[in-house]
Design a protein around this motif. Structure first.
Motif, PDB file in Angstrom:
ATOM      1  N   ALA A  36     -54.743 -60.723  25.369  1.00 35.17           N
ATOM      2  CA  ALA A  36     -55.337 -60.856  26.631  1.00 35.17           C
ATOM      3  C   ALA A  36     -57.216 -60.503  26.772  1.00 35.17           C
ATOM      4  CB  ALA A  36     -54.716 -59.855  27.655  1.00 35.17           C
ATOM      5  N   VAL A  37     -57.789 -59.957  26.207  1.00 34.21           N
ATOM      6  CA  VAL A  37     -58.884 -59.769  26.098  1.00 34.21           C
ATOM      7  C   VAL A  37     -59.510 -61.665  25.991  1.00 34.21           C
ATOM      8  CG1 VAL A  37     -60.982 -58.633  25.511  1.00 34.21           C
ATOM      9  CG2 VAL A  37     -59.016 -57.404  25.599  1.00 34.21           C
ATOM     10  N   ALA A  38     -58.896 -62.157  24.957  1.00 37.42           N
ATOM     11  CA  ALA A  38     -59.876 -63.148  23.959  1.00 37.42           C
ATOM     12  C   ALA A  38     -59.993 -64.323  25.313  1.00 37.42           C
ATOM     13  CB  ALA A  38     -59.044 -63.377  23.154  1.00 37.42           C
ATOM     14  N   ARG A  39     -61.134 -65.200  24.898  1.00 33.42           N
ATOM     15  CA  ARG A  39     -61.707 -65.771  26.186  1.00 33.42           C
ATOM     16  C   ARG A  39     -62.515 -67.067  25.466  1.00 33.42           C
ATOM     17  NH1 ARG A  39     -61.423 -62.651  30.848  1.00 33.42           N
ATOM     18  NH2 ARG A  39     -60.403 -61.215  29.585  1.00 33.42           N
ATOM     19  N   PRO A  40     -62.721 -67.990  26.178  1.00 36.75           N
ATOM     20  CA  PRO A  40     -63.780 -68.482  26.031  1.00 36.75           C
ATOM     21  C   PRO A  40     -65.162 -67.781  26.534  1.00 36.75           C
ATOM     22  CG  PRO A  40     -62.789 -70.049  27.280  1.00 36.75           C
ATOM     23  CD  PRO A  40     -61.688 -69.068  26.995  1.00 36.75           C
ATOM     24  N   TRP A  41     -65.593 -67.296  25.868  1.00 37.07           N
ATOM     25  CA  TRP A  41     -66.935 -65.855  26.796  1.00 37.07           C
ATOM     26  C   TRP A  41     -67.985 -67.400  27.088  1.00 37.07           C
ATOM     27  CZ3 TRP A  41     -65.488 -61.195  26.834  1.00 37.07           C
ATOM     28  CH2 TRP A  41     -64.623 -60.789  25.363  1.00 37.07           C
ATOM     29  N   LEU A  42     -67.947 -67.984  26.654  1.00 32.84           N
ATOM     30  CA  LEU A  42     -69.374 -68.819  27.167  1.00 32.84           C
ATOM     31  C   LEU A  42     -69.014 -70.109  28.292  1.00 32.84           C
ATOM     32  CD1 LEU A  42     -71.727 -69.279  24.071  1.00 32.84           C
ATOM     33  CD2 LEU A  42     -71.674 -67.980  25.265  1.00 32.84           C
ATOM     34  N   GLY A  43     -67.815 -70.300  28.449  1.00 32.87           N
ATOM     35  CA  GLY A  43     -67.373 -70.950  29.346  1.00 32.87           C
ATOM     36  C   GLY A  43     -66.879 -70.075  30.672  1.00 32.87           C
ATOM     37  N   ASP A  44     -66.683 -68.665  30.330  1.00 34.75           N
ATOM     38  CA  ASP A  44     -66.215 -68.248  31.659  1.00 34.75           C
ATOM     39  C   ASP A  44     -67.055 -67.472  32.550  1.00 34.75           C
ATOM     40  OD1 ASP A  44     -63.662 -65.781  31.829  1.00 34.75           O
ATOM     41  OD2 ASP A  44     -65.269 -65.120  32.844  1.00 34.75           O
ATOM     42  N   TYR A  45     -67.328 -67.831  33.817  1.00 33.11           N
ATOM     43  CA  TYR A  45     -67.945 -67.679  34.621  1.00 33.11           C
ATOM     44  C   TYR A  45     -68.374 -66.531  34.915  1.00 33.11           C
ATOM     45  CZ  TYR A  45     -67.516 -72.471  36.364  1.00 33.11           C
ATOM     46  OH  TYR A  45     -67.882 -73.759  36.741  1.00 33.11           O
ATOM     47  N   THR A  46     -67.545 -65.368  34.696  1.00 31.95           N
ATOM     48  CA  THR A  46     -67.828 -63.916  34.622  1.00 31.95           C
ATOM     49  C   THR A  46     -67.941 -63.841  33.691  1.00 31.95           C
ATOM     50  OG1 THR A  46     -65.995 -63.846  36.100  1.00 31.95           O
ATOM     51  CG2 THR A  46     -66.787 -61.566  35.077  1.00 31.95           C
ATOM     52  N   TRP A  47     -68.154 -63.601  32.001  1.00 32.09           N
ATOM     53  CA  TRP A  47     -68.859 -63.413  31.334  1.00 32.09           C
ATOM     54  C   TRP A  47     -69.519 -64.038  30.798  1.00 32.09           C
ATOM     55  CZ3 TRP A  47     -67.164 -57.829  30.290  1.00 32.09           C
ATOM     56  CH2 TRP A  47     -66.455 -57.657  30.627  1.00 32.09           C
ATOM     57  N   ALA A  48     -69.868 -65.542  30.988  1.00 35.50           N
ATOM     58  CA  ALA A  48     -71.068 -66.010  30.146  1.00 35.50           C
ATOM     59  C   ALA A  48     -71.921 -65.144  30.208  1.00 35.50           C
ATOM     60  CB  ALA A  48     -71.234 -67.442  31.481  1.00 35.50           C
ATOM     61  N   LEU A  49     -72.847 -64.889  31.088  1.00 35.55           N
ATOM     62  CA  LEU A  49     -74.651 -64.315  31.784  1.00 35.55           C
ATOM     63  C   LEU A  49     -73.791 -62.679  31.385  1.00 35.55           C
ATOM     64  CD1 LEU A  49     -76.971 -64.638  32.614  1.00 35.55           C
ATOM     65  CD2 LEU A  49     -76.389 -63.492  34.575  1.00 35.55           C
ATOM     66  N   PRO A  50     -73.277 -62.249  30.473  1.00 36.06           N
ATOM     67  CA  PRO A  50     -72.605 -60.588  30.092  1.00 36.06           C
ATOM     68  C   PRO A  50     -72.623 -61.009  28.562  1.00 36.06           C
ATOM     69  CG  PRO A  50     -71.566 -60.322  31.780  1.00 36.06           C
ATOM     70  CD  PRO A  50     -72.086 -61.786  31.860  1.00 36.06           C
TER      71      PRO A  50
ATOM     72  N   GLU B  40     -62.055 -69.892  18.951  1.00 38.98           N
ATOM     73  CA  GLU B  40     -61.659 -69.557  17.876  1.00 38.98           C
ATOM     74  C   GLU B  40     -62.341 -68.608  16.905  1.00 38.98           C
ATOM     75  OE1 GLU B  40     -57.973 -69.779  18.212  1.00 38.98           O
ATOM     76  OE2 GLU B  40     -58.165 -71.397  20.141  1.00 38.98           O
ATOM     77  N   GLY B  41     -63.331 -68.165  17.580  1.00 36.68           N
ATOM     78  CA  GLY B  41     -64.232 -67.472  16.888  1.00 36.68           C
ATOM     79  C   GLY B  41     -63.696 -66.360  16.284  1.00 36.68           C
ATOM     80  N   PRO B  42     -64.963 -65.730  15.339  1.00 43.34           N
ATOM     81  CA  PRO B  42     -64.661 -64.333  14.918  1.00 43.34           C
ATOM     82  C   PRO B  42     -64.228 -63.123  15.792  1.00 43.34           C
ATOM     83  CG  PRO B  42     -66.301 -65.169  13.581  1.00 43.34           C
ATOM     84  CD  PRO B  42     -65.995 -65.759  15.060  1.00 43.34           C
ATOM     85  N   LEU B  43     -64.792 -63.130  16.979  1.00 40.30           N
ATOM     86  CA  LEU B  43     -64.749 -62.255  17.673  1.00 40.30           C
ATOM     87  C   LEU B  43     -63.660 -62.570  19.069  1.00 40.30           C
ATOM     88  CD1 LEU B  43     -66.267 -59.802  19.320  1.00 40.30           C
ATOM     89  CD2 LEU B  43     -66.702 -61.242  20.820  1.00 40.30           C
ATOM     90  N   ASN B  44     -62.389 -63.498  18.859  1.00 39.16           N
ATOM     91  CA  ASN B  44     -61.564 -63.603  19.301  1.00 39.16           C
ATOM     92  C   ASN B  44     -59.911 -63.807  18.189  1.00 39.16           C
ATOM     93  OD1 ASN B  44     -61.572 -64.192  22.128  1.00 39.16           O
ATOM     94  ND2 ASN B  44     -62.190 -66.477  22.087  1.00 39.16           N
TER      95      ASN B  44
END
Length: 369
Positions: free
Chosen positions: A165-179, A151-155
Motif C-alpha cells: 500500500a505504501v508503494a506508489r509513483p512518487w514523482l507522479g503523486d500530487y501529494t508526495w512529489a514535492l517531498p 518499478e524502482g528499488p524503493l517500491n
C-alpha cells in the motif's frame, strides 16, 4: 644666534605646510585605483546583467519581436498569479528539506560523534556522508528518478516487506512529489552540514565539557549550553548555504519532474526558465528572477545578522558553564575558558613520592654525583 633660530622655525613651518592633510598613508584617490580592476569585473559581470534584467522586466517581450512598455505590470503578475505564488510557496517548503532537516541532522550526528570520542570507521563515515556533495546534481537527479520509479528499488523494497500500500509513483503523486524532491536535497545537504559542525566542535576546549560534567550537567544540557553556542558561526554558514540552495534549486526539479505533476513541484528558478524559453514571456521571467534575487539577498542578510549579533562562541560556552554553576551551588567551583581550573586527576594523585636517601640504584647514585 637669533638668525639660526629663525631659520629652523621657518624650515619647520615649511615642512608642516608640505605635509599632506588627513590620515597618514597614500592619498585616498590612489586607493580607489587599487579597487578599480575588481570594480570593473563586478560591474561587467554582475551590475550590467542586473541592469539589463531590470530593463527587460518593465517590458512585455517574447524574446524575438518588438517589446511593449508595461511598467510594473510584470511585478504585479509575480505576486498575483497563483502559479507564480505557488512556486515561491514550494521554495519555502523546500527550505525545510534543504536547510532545517540537514542542519538538525548534521548537528545531531556531529555532537554524537564528538561525545563518543575516537570511533573505528569514523573517517569512512565522514567520506560517505559527504560524498553526495561532490556528485553533479544532474547525476543525483537521474539516480533518484530511477529509485523513485514505479518499478524502482524503493517500491520493490516496500513490496518485498509486505508494504504494497505504501508503494506508489512518487514523482507522479500530487501529494508526495514535492517531498520526494525535497528528500533528495536532504540527502545532499546533510554531509556538508555534518562536516561544518564537526570542524566547529573540534575547536571547543575540552575543559568546558569536563567542567560541565563535574557540575552534573546532562548530555542535553552540555549540548545547549556549550556545543550549540560554540558552533554559532558554522550554523550561520550552513543555514546560508542551504537556504540559498533551496531558493535557487533548478536542476533537481528540471531533471526529476519538470515542475509536475501539474505545477506541484514548480519552483521560482524553473518558472524563470519556463517563462523565458518555453512560453516567451521574457519580461515576466526577468521580474521573477529579480524578485528571487531580492529574496535570496534578504534571507542571507538576516541569517548573517543573527549570526554576527551573537558571535563569540567560546564566551557563550563559558557563560553557559557559569550558568550551570549558579544553578548548582552545592557543587565545586566551575572552571571557565578564561581561568582553567585545576586538573582533578592531578589533585587526586597527591604529591609525588620522594626518592629514598639510601637508594641502591647505581643510576640514581651516578646522577647524584
Amino acid at each position: 644666534m637669533s638668525s639660526m633660530v629663525g631659520t629652523e622655525t621657518a624650515a619647520r613651518e615649511a615642512a608642516r605646510r608640505r605635509r599632506p592633510k588627513g590620515p597618514p598613508g597614500e592619498p585616498r584617490r590612489l586607493a580607489y585605483l587599487y579597487i578599480l580592476p575588481a570594480l570593473i569585473v563586478f560591474v561587467t559581470f554582475i551590475g550590467l546583467p542586473l541592469f539589463r534584467s531590470a530593463t527587460f522586466s518593465l517590458y512585455e517581450w517574447d524574446g524575438l519581436g518588438s517589446s511593449t512598455w508595461v511598467g510594473l505590470a510584470n511585478y504585479a503578475a509575480v505576486f498575483t498569479d497563483p502559479a507564480l505564488r505557488g512556486a515561491f510557496i514550494h521554495a519555502l517548503v523546500l527550505i525545510v528539506f534543504y536547510a532545517v532537516v540537514p542542519v538538525s541532522l548534521g548537528l545531531l550526528l556531529a555532537a554524537t560523534m564528538m561525545r563518543a570520542g575516537r570511533m573505528r570507521g569514523l573517517g569512512l563515515f565522514r567520506v560517505l556522508i559527504f560524498l553526495p556533495q561532490v556528485v553533479p546534481m544532474v547525476v543525483v537527479a537521474i539516480a533518484w528518478r530511477q529509485i523513485y520509479a514505479p518499478e524502482g528499488p524503493l517500491n520493490s523494497l516496500f513490496r518485498a516487506v509486505g508494504l504494497d500500500a505504501v508503494a506508489r509513483p512518487w514523482l507522479g503523486d500530487y501529494t508526495w512529489a514535492l517531498p520526494s524532491v525535497g528528500l533528495v536535497g536532504t540527502w545532499v545537504g546533510t554531509g556538508l552540514c555534518f562536516v561544518l559542525f564537526l570542524a566547529g566542535m573540534a575547536k571547543v576546549p575540552r575543559e568546558l565539557y569536563e567542567a560541565a560534567r563535574l557540575d552534573g550537567a546532562s548530555p542535553r544540557r552540555e549540548f545547549f549550553a556549550i556545543t550549540l553556542p560554540s558552533v554559532r558561526g558554522e550554523l550561520a554558514v550552513a543555514l546560508t548555504l542551504t537556504v540559498i540552495a533551496a531558493l535557487k534549486t533548478f536542476d533537481l526539479v528540471y531533471v526529476m519532474t519538470s515542475g509536475g505533476p501539474g505545477n506541484q513541484t514548480a519552483v521560482p528558478s524553473y518558472e524563470v526558465y519556463r517563462h523565458a524559453f518555453l512560453i516567451g514571456e521574457v519580461g515576466t521571467a526577468a521580474a521573477l528572477a529579480l524578485v528571487l534575487t531580492a529574496l535570496v539577498f534578504v534571507a542571507t542578510v538576516i541569517i548573517n545578522r543573527i549570526g554576527d549579533s551573537n558571535d563569540g562562541s567560546a564566551p557563550a560556552g563559558a557563560s553557559g558553564i557559569r550558568a550551570l554553576a549558579r544553578r548548582n551551588r552545592s557543587g565545586p567551583p566551575v572552571a571557565s575558558s578564561d581561568q582553567p581550573g585545576p586538573d582533578p586527576d592531578l589533585d587526586d594523585a597527591g604529591p609525588e613520592p620522594e626518592e629514598p636517601a639510601g637508594s641502591d640504584d647505581p643510576r640514581q647514585q651516578g646522577r647524584g654525583r
